[in-house]
Scaffold this active site. Structure first.
Site, PDB file in Angstrom:
ATOM      1  N   ASP A  19       0.865  -1.165   0.000  1.00 16.39           N
ATOM      2  CA  ASP A  19       0.000   0.000   0.000  1.00 16.39           C
ATOM      3  C   ASP A  19       0.911   1.227   0.000  1.00 16.39           C
ATOM      4  OD1 ASP A  19      -2.467   1.537   0.469  1.00 16.39           O
ATOM      5  OD2 ASP A  19      -1.658   1.830   2.485  1.00 16.39           O
ATOM      6  N   ASP A  68      -0.185   5.156   0.994  1.00 20.40           N
ATOM      7  CA  ASP A  68      -0.428   6.118   2.068  1.00 20.40           C
ATOM      8  C   ASP A  68      -0.478   5.416   3.427  1.00 20.40           C
ATOM      9  OD1 ASP A  68      -1.636   8.866   0.638  1.00 20.40           O
ATOM     10  OD2 ASP A  68      -1.845   7.040  -0.529  1.00 20.40           O
ATOM     11  N   ASP A 120      -1.645  -0.902   6.093  1.00 19.47           N
ATOM     12  CA  ASP A 120      -1.755  -0.235   7.390  1.00 19.47           C
ATOM     13  C   ASP A 120      -3.173  -0.134   7.909  1.00 19.47           C
ATOM     14  OD1 ASP A 120      -2.516   3.105   6.904  1.00 19.47           O
ATOM     15  OD2 ASP A 120      -2.105   1.803   5.205  1.00 19.47           O
TER      16      ASP A 120
END
Length: 221
Positions: free
Chosen positions: A7, A9, A170
């Site tokens: 991922d 961001d 995250d």
């Protein structure tokens, strides 16, 4: 080929301050001033532009409608594109960890819900775009995470095999994406949720990028 997909961001880079700044530019243009806080609202920033605008409007204009969010969304994207790397930085050790994976023969790629052109621009500005063999953004394949199709596309574009891959992320969205694709997930504890990601019960937690090589060998050999 064994593959690690990231991922963007909150996983590879802390982009929250620039995202919040873009949303606040919208609210300043409407006369509300800076409605969002770059620290306290960082978690919402990682959920995307519409989420930031929705939160901001909820604070200054009770009863706002979706049309107002959608009217500001393209403005937010334009501001963000112009100032995409003012405050954004890669997390410590991220570039070195990706380079180490490549040296060890792993394919690496990116699967993000950020618009592909913005993700490509950001990684280019940060000097690491060439490290990744794939770049799948929001709607690149018609759908976004947690649908597994973007993840599968990221693995395939990088030259990998789904059964020998995993996702580093995250958020709950990343956990759900990995589960839907039938692959392990590694969630970082230095993102917006911190140690809170433990509740999602990923296959592994990453507290610093210097642990990634070991975790990769443990998960996919």
């Amino acid at each position: 080929m064994r593959t690690v997909i990231f991922d963007l961001d909150g996983t590879l880079a802390d982009t929250s301050a620039d995202l919040i700044a873009a949303a606040n530019a919208c609210f300043r243009g409407l006369g509300y001033g800076d409605v969002l806080d770059p620290v306290a609202d960082a978690h919402t920033a990682f959920r995307g532009g519409r989420a930031m605008l929705t939160l901001g409007f909820s604070r200054v204009k009770p009863g706002f409608g979706e049309a107002e969010v959608m009217e500001q969304y393209p403005i937010l994207l334009d501001v963000y594109a112009e100032h995409i790397d003012t405050h954004t930085r890669l997390y410590e050790g991220a570039a070195e960890a990706v380079e180490a994976l490549r040296r060890d023969g792993y394919a690496v790629g990116v699967c993000t819900n950020k618009p592909e052109d913005l993700a490509d621009r950001l990684l280019t500005r940060l000097g690491v775009r060439d490290l990744f063999g794939s770049m799948i953004g929001a709607k690149t394949v018609g759908v976004s995470k947690p649908d597994p199709k973007p993840y599968v596309a990221a693995v395939e574009e990088a030259g990998g095999v789904l059964a020998q891959s995993f996702l580093v992320g995250d958020t709950e969205t990343d956990r759900a994406t990995a589960k839907a694709a039938g692959v392990p997930s590694v969630l970082v504890t230095f993102g917006p949720d911190g140690d809170g990601v433990k509740r999602l019960e990923p296959e592994a937690l990453l507290t610093h990028y210097n642990e990634l090589s070991r975790l990769t060998k443990e998960l996919i050999g």
